[in-house]
Write an enzyme that holds these catalytic residues in place. Structure first.
Site, PDB file in Angstrom:
ATOM      1  N   HIS A  25      -6.956 -19.445  12.357  1.00  0.00           N
ATOM      2  CA  HIS A  25      -8.277 -19.937  11.953  1.00  0.00           C
ATOM      3  C   HIS A  25      -8.955 -18.971  10.982  1.00  0.00           C
ATOM      4  CE1 HIS A  25     -12.280 -21.592  11.947  1.00  0.00           C
ATOM      5  NE2 HIS A  25     -12.702 -20.347  12.119  1.00  0.00           N
ATOM      6  N   ASP A  30       0.865  -1.165   0.000  1.00  0.00           N
ATOM      7  CA  ASP A  30       0.000   0.000   0.000  1.00  0.00           C
ATOM      8  C   ASP A  30       0.913   1.230   0.000  1.00  0.00           C
ATOM      9  OD1 ASP A  30      -2.206   1.532   0.099  1.00  0.00           O
ATOM     10  OD2 ASP A  30      -2.856   0.907   2.097  1.00  0.00           O
ATOM     11  N   CYS A  69      -7.737 -25.415   9.402  1.00  0.00           N
ATOM     12  CA  CYS A  69      -6.683 -24.726  10.164  1.00  0.00           C
ATOM     13  C   CYS A  69      -6.134 -25.661  11.231  1.00  0.00           C
ATOM     14  CB  CYS A  69      -7.221 -23.436  10.777  1.00  0.00           C
ATOM     15  SG  CYS A  69      -8.044 -23.649  12.372  1.00  0.00           S
TER      16      CYS A  69
END
Lengths: 395, 395
Positions: B338, B91, B305
């Site tokens: 997760h 960015d 996960c």
């Protein structure tokens, strides 16, 4: 006996063994990473296994407060609860008698803690502590003991030991063995040789499945800690595991292994990691120091942790310096994985050296390689260069 | 063109593509996890790859302050520095024009930031920002833009866009392409349709390697954000990647994909994880809630996960509840892994659905399954049930 210790090789008093528990084999000498609340801080149980851990230590006092023994039991025990399927040892709360001394009251019947979370009262008795651990299904349970403060005079240390011995008897009587694990007794006696020797012999009479040396890492000088190990370890039954509680630096572990200790635990690798202190084969490294800012090398080129291992995701000292300076969570996680791997690899090296008959060389090599100062102010990683770890010092 | 976008399949305006960059292929639509300082908070780059990420987003403003572009360049660029060998997008600092508005001064030449770390001045110009990113060797560089606040009146939005367009021209002219990557332009214009449309067309004239829709996720209502996407995306060149900056919830991603957007980034999965908000295929789950205290199920049985995957190290909602309530570092780490996996799996499902021609079914399924309320107060995971993501809404 529920726990079987097979000694595979020896080097002086040092021994390389296999401790068979209900949830797997612990290759000894072993380091037990500390997951106080059920997990090592910042580490998924899968990563703990990947780092080479074969046993995790957890803490009864903290688990009893939160989430509570009932909850853990209803969820199928501590292994199912934590996602750690291997052997688990739980500390009994005896260390909290020391560390939380403003929050507890000891009497002959047991200890009453005032919860550090909400002030509620929690009663620990020798029988209750055994029952808690059996209900959680741990592989190695510890008796409730009284860990005295440092320093303490000999009379008070003796009183304290009498109480701890009585508690040990009560715990032994209360132990049912229904969880399949074993129960360890704990030797106390501060740094008084007659007391430690008597304690070791008295405890050995009670038929525990293993024996721990407690009451160290409470602020005593290194020399006292080492003396306690040298007095106590030889008197503990050789056919059962010996565990030095809360110790410590690699040099202390090396010393204790040389005197026949099999099990260790310490918060040091994880706590130091969170403060930016990293262990390497060449001594410790303070990753925040400006000298690491543009160092492209891994923390330790011989380490196999996710950050040091060669490959596309290897990270440099410079990157860890940057993350640590920035206060990033990632720094704590990466450093913890590194330090744990370092300790676990160190134990593997010790085991191999005992097997190969090169344990003395290993001690010398550590002392030499890390002579840059580890821990700060001490001559090296291993033992003071004037001492021989295979020759118990006179005292 | 340095970046090649190959469109493999379409479903209405939605497209399934492969974006070839100097450091690897990005399968699109793709979600880019945010590693502001070079790493996703709490996640080793190896774990990020294992979670299925193919591209990481990092932040020029923060890296320029610390450790500095010179340091990163001397260490071989951002890939070598971070241990992330795959594609990286940075960015430009344009978002910090919005988020750090008390610490910056904008003029026609660029932006002067006052460092949030030590107060020192840092000058960002369109040319400088291009040079910074080329020196770091990123795969996708973003032009410096002015991200206006919400709300803003049309005249000021138009003034701001004129400046951003002039900066885009200067950036394009300064871009050498020597790092092998590509440069993206950024459409601004707040929520004014004529302005957004003109901005898209003007930008498309400048020959950028891809185009971003900026100025969203700044506090605007959902409907405005969606309208901006619907007005803008179709006007951006179809042969180049389209990137919706800082968005967002899965339902917003689904909507934007349906309108032809290829790339996304958002701090949401990681930040929410640190606050105990977990994404599941059935909606969000606040893991601190008492109802999870004794729930033995994984967070999401369909997730791969480390915590949810079946096997010896699977952990339960109860354990995550316990760790979160205890304020453990481990809770943040496990929850972040997760949520990232959830987002990355979600993108994989979107890609597969476009390929298989089942994208509409996917949108419907998400709206139905997660109808328990996600995000809070909204009807579901997907789109409002009255809308069809494949039919651009009229406005």
């Amino acid at each position: 006996m529920p726990l079987q210790l097979e000694v595979l090789a020896t080097a002086g008093a040092a021994r390389r063994g296999r401790l068979v528990t209900p949830h797997g084999v612990i290759e000894t000498p072993a380091f037990m990473p500390v997951g106080t609340l059920g997990a090592v801080k910042g580490v998924h149980p899968r990563e703990l296994a990947a780092a080479g851990a074969s046993v995790m230590l957890s803490n009864l006092y903290h688990l009893a407060l939160r989430p509570g023994i009932d909850t853990i039991e209803r969820l199928g025990g501590l292994h199912a609860f934590t996602g750690w399927p291997g052997p688990i040892l739980t500390d009994s709360g005896g260390f909290q008698v020391f560390s939380l001394d403003s929050l507890r009251k000891v009497d002959d019947g047991g200890v009453t803690f005032r919860s550090h979370l909400d002030g509620s009262a929690l009663r620990f008795t020798p029988e209750g502590v055994v029952s808690f651990q059996e209900r959680m299904g741990v592989d190695i349970a510890m008796v409730l003991d009284e860990c005295p403060p440092w320093p303490i005079d000999e009379a008070r240390a003796a009183d304290s030991w009498r109480r701890t011995l009585e508690w040990a008897r009560r715990a032994r009587a209360a132990w049912t063995g229904r969880s399949g694990g074993g129960l360890f007794g704990i030797v106390q006696g501060s740094a008084f040789r007659p007391l430690r020797e008597r304690a070791a012999l008295e405890l050995a009479e009670l038929g525990f499945d293993g024996h721990a040396i407690g009451g160290v890492s409470v602020g005593e000088p290194d020399a006292d800690r080492r003396a306690v190990v040298e007095w106590t370890a030889p008197l503990l039954p050789a056919d059962r595991p010996r565990y030095l509680m809360g110790v410590g630096f690699p040099k202390d572990i090396l010393h204790a292994v040389a005197h026949g200790v099999d099990l260790f635990d310490c918060v040091l690798p994880a706590r130091n990691a969170r403060h930016g202190t990293l262990f390497t084969r060449d001594g410790v490294l303070k990753i925040k120091n400006a000298k690491h800012k543009e160092d492209p090398r891994p923390v330790d080129a011989e380490c196999g942790c996710p950050s040091c291992a060669p490959g596309p995701h290897q990270v440099s000292r410079a990157f860890l310096h940057h993350l640590t300076r920035s206060g990033e969570l990632t720094a704590a996680v990466l450093a913890t994985l590194h330090n744990l791997r370092f300790y676990l690899d160190f134990m593997a090296e010790i085991r191999q050296a005992i097997t190969l008959g090169t344990f003395t060389d290993l001690a010398d090599r550590f002392a030499t390689r890390s002579a840059g100062g580890y821990p700060p102010g001490e001559p090296g990683f291993g033992l003071p260069v004037t001492s021989n770890p295979l020759e118990p010092r006179s005292s």
